[in-house]
Design an enzyme around this catalytic site. Structure first.
Site, PDB file in Angstrom:
ATOM      1  N   HIS A 207       0.799  -1.227   0.000  1.00  0.00           N
ATOM      2  CA  HIS A 207       0.000   0.000   0.000  1.00  0.00           C
ATOM      3  C   HIS A 207       0.831   1.276   0.000  1.00  0.00           C
ATOM      4  O   HIS A 207       0.296   2.356  -0.166  1.00  0.00           O
ATOM      5  CB  HIS A 207      -0.951   0.021   1.198  1.00  0.00           C
ATOM      6  CG  HIS A 207      -0.245   0.376   2.473  1.00  0.00           C
ATOM      7  ND1 HIS A 207       0.360  -0.578   3.245  1.00  0.00           N
ATOM      8  CD2 HIS A 207      -0.015   1.562   3.078  1.00  0.00           C
ATOM      9  CE1 HIS A 207       0.921   0.015   4.279  1.00  0.00           C
ATOM     10  NE2 HIS A 207       0.717   1.307   4.200  1.00  0.00           N
TER      11      HIS A 207
HETATM   12  C1  UD1 Z   1      -2.082   5.780   5.242  1.00  0.00           C
HETATM   13  C2  UD1 Z   1      -0.806   6.324   5.838  1.00  0.00           C
HETATM   14  C3  UD1 Z   1       0.265   5.246   5.892  1.00  0.00           C
HETATM   15  C4  UD1 Z   1      -0.254   4.006   6.595  1.00  0.00           C
HETATM   16  C5  UD1 Z   1      -1.520   3.560   5.883  1.00  0.00           C
HETATM   17  C6  UD1 Z   1      -2.093   2.298   6.523  1.00  0.00           C
HETATM   18  C7  UD1 Z   1      -0.372   8.709   5.432  1.00  0.00           C
HETATM   19  C8  UD1 Z   1       0.483   9.659   4.711  1.00  0.00           C
HETATM   20  N1  UD1 Z   1      -0.267   7.415   5.049  1.00  0.00           N
HETATM   21  O1  UD1 Z   1      -1.868   5.494   3.871  1.00  0.00           O
HETATM   22  O2  UD1 Z   1       1.387   5.736   6.593  1.00  0.00           O
HETATM   23  O3  UD1 Z   1       0.723   2.991   6.551  1.00  0.00           O
HETATM   24  O4  UD1 Z   1      -2.474   4.627   5.957  1.00  0.00           O
HETATM   25  O5  UD1 Z   1      -3.137   1.774   5.773  1.00  0.00           O
HETATM   26  O6  UD1 Z   1      -1.091   9.085   6.325  1.00  0.00           O
HETATM   27  N2  UD1 Z   1      -9.197   4.780   1.044  1.00  0.00           N
HETATM   28  C9  UD1 Z   1     -10.406   4.148   0.923  1.00  0.00           C
HETATM   29  N3  UD1 Z   1     -10.982   3.670   2.058  1.00  0.00           N
HETATM   30  C10 UD1 Z   1     -10.421   3.800   3.282  1.00  0.00           C
HETATM   31  C11 UD1 Z   1      -9.179   4.438   3.389  1.00  0.00           C
HETATM   32  C12 UD1 Z   1      -8.563   4.928   2.251  1.00  0.00           C
HETATM   33  O7  UD1 Z   1     -10.974   4.023  -0.170  1.00  0.00           O
HETATM   34  O8  UD1 Z   1     -11.009   3.360   4.278  1.00  0.00           O
HETATM   35  C13 UD1 Z   1      -8.575   5.384  -0.145  1.00  0.00           C
HETATM   36  C14 UD1 Z   1      -8.547   6.907  -0.029  1.00  0.00           C
HETATM   37  O9  UD1 Z   1      -9.725   7.465  -0.476  1.00  0.00           O
HETATM   38  C15 UD1 Z   1      -7.357   7.264  -0.874  1.00  0.00           C
HETATM   39  C16 UD1 Z   1      -6.433   6.063  -0.712  1.00  0.00           C
HETATM   40  O10 UD1 Z   1      -7.225   4.982  -0.219  1.00  0.00           O
HETATM   41  O11 UD1 Z   1      -7.715   7.402  -2.231  1.00  0.00           O
HETATM   42  C17 UD1 Z   1      -5.279   6.341   0.202  1.00  0.00           C
HETATM   43  O12 UD1 Z   1      -5.719   6.684   1.517  1.00  0.00           O
HETATM   44  P1  UD1 Z   1      -4.831   7.655   2.454  1.00  0.00           P
HETATM   45  O13 UD1 Z   1      -5.523   7.822   3.734  1.00  0.00           O
HETATM   46  O14 UD1 Z   1      -4.449   8.858   1.690  1.00  0.00           O
HETATM   47  O15 UD1 Z   1      -3.470   6.906   2.703  1.00  0.00           O
HETATM   48  P2  UD1 Z   1      -3.088   5.362   2.855  1.00  0.00           P
HETATM   49  O16 UD1 Z   1      -2.555   4.884   1.588  1.00  0.00           O
HETATM   50  O17 UD1 Z   1      -4.184   4.558   3.460  1.00  0.00           O
END
Ligand code: UD1
Length: 345
Positions: A207
């Site tokens: 991820h």
């Molecule tokens: C975040 C953390 C990372 C951690 C990871 C664990 C930051 C910079 N990164 O990354 O350090 O290791 O979480 O999982 O804070 N999304 C969904 N559903 C959800 C959550 C996210 O669809 O429940 C999608 C979001 O809309 C986005 C993408 O996943 O498009 C990334 O989510 P984001 O919260 O930006 O960061 P992570 O990759 O989850």
């Protein structure tokens, strides 16, 4: 008079780390915890299931900030956290790990002169291109109580001039894993659900932005996994970020069985029974060790250097493991109680 601790969580690994500490704070008797969810992770499978399975009390506030770029996400969290902190006037703000929720919590509190306690302080990858590294450095430099999982983390802080309020307490994730294995043994049907036999499959997760955001890098990681999948079938619970990007790139790898993101008990049981772990997750590298399963980290560096030195983990660029031994840094499963005691003191 009781002490109030405002805990900021937002992303999946933080729910896991906060669970045992939350229980230890409640058990202390003299501490009132105010749980704030920034909303960063919001899917039922990325958030709700952890609250249910790990008996975390429902958050007092959910700020519902998610799916934004780093600046907008951190900025909105900062603004909303400040409002909550002004209203709640906590004695401590407690933050976890290295996400955008961590740095927003740290900054909001520091600017209001509320002392900050950071669980998982002092970890460094020395790669400033990772958003997590920026978040860690920023959070540590405004924290008053630095709760380090390892001796290396203590040394990393000393190199940056941070020596006050630094404690080596061990790893909260070890506390959680011990409890989870016993529960999972009774409650998880992950192996039968997916027709898996213990020790015949590997678990993979991806991820990190550094692996997912560049289509060429994502294709490289998937090709590496596909190659391993020829020997040992791979089960990959997929993070929504990676799913979106794989679909966009049209990647549909052979030898890898993609499944939904798992709750904590299913993930613990899947890992516990696996033959190997391939991951870019920091948490899973250590969980692999807790379950005594060898790991390959799909990155060019790791913050959890003891797992490599003790022969349970290797970087994908390094062909062999070091000789295997046990790791003492992570403690004995009583890290959360130590954290509660330090906050109360
Ligand atoms: C975040 C953390 C990372 C951690 C990871 C664990 C930051 C910079 N990164 O990354 O350090 O290791 O979480 O999982 O804070 N999304 C969904 N559903 C959800 C959550 C996210 O669809 O429940 C999608 C979001 O809309 C986005 C993408 O996943 O498009 C990334 O989510 P984001 O919260 O930006 O960061 P992570 O990759 O989850």
């Amino acid at each position: 008079m009781s002490l109030s601790v405002l805990t900021v969580v937002g992303a999946r690994p933080q729910f896991i780390k906060a669970a045992p500490v939350s229980h230890a704070l409640a058990a202390h008797g003299n501490i009132r915890e105010i749980l704030v969810h920034t909303g960063q992770h919001f899917d039922a499978a990325m958030s709700d299931v952890f609250f249910q399975e790990l008996d975390i009390p429902p958050p007092a506030h959910n700020l519902e900030v998610n799916s934004l770029g780093h600046g907008a996400m951190t900025g909105r969290m900062l603004e909303k956290l400040e409002e909550v902190m002004i209203a709640e006037k906590p004695d401590w703000v407690l933050i976890y790990g290295d996400t955008n929720s961590t740095v927003a919590g740290a900054l909001a509190a520091a600017k209001l002169h509320i002392p900050v306690a950071h669980v998982e302080a002092g970890l460094r990858s020395f790669n400033r291109k990772m958003p997590e590294e920026i978040n860690r450095v920023m959070a540590d430099h405004v924290s008053n109580l630095l709760l380090c999982p390892t001796r290396t983390a203590v040394a990393n802080l000393a190199r940056e001039g941070i020596t006050h309020g630094v404690h080596h307490v061990g790893d909260v994730m070890y506390d959680v894993t011990i409890a989870a294995v016993e529960r999972a043994r009774e409650r998880s049907d992950i192996l039968t659900r997916h027709g898996l036999t213990p020790k015949t499959y590997a678990v993979a997760t991806i991820h990190r932005a550094e692996n997912t955001d560049d289509p060429a890098q994502l294709a490289k990681v998937i090709a590496w996994l596909s190659e391993r999948g020829k020997d040992t079938p791979i089960v990959m619970p997929l993070h929504p970020r990676t799913r979106k990007l794989m679909e966009k790139s049209g990647l549909n790898p052979a030898g890898i069985r993609i499944i939904e993101p798992l709750g904590y008990l299913d993930m613990a049981w899947l890992t516990h029974n696996s033959a190997a772990v391939f991951t870019d997750s920091g948490g899973l590298q250590k969980e692999a060790y807790f379950h005594r399963v060898p790991c390959v980290t799909l990155r060019d560096e790791t913050e959890w250097v003891e797992t490599v030195q003790a022969g349970w983990n290797r970087l994908w660029s390094v062909p062999d493991y070091e000789p295997r031994r046990d790791i003492t840094d992570y403690g004995t499963g009583a890290c959360s109680a130590k954290i509660a005691t330090l906050l109360a003191a």
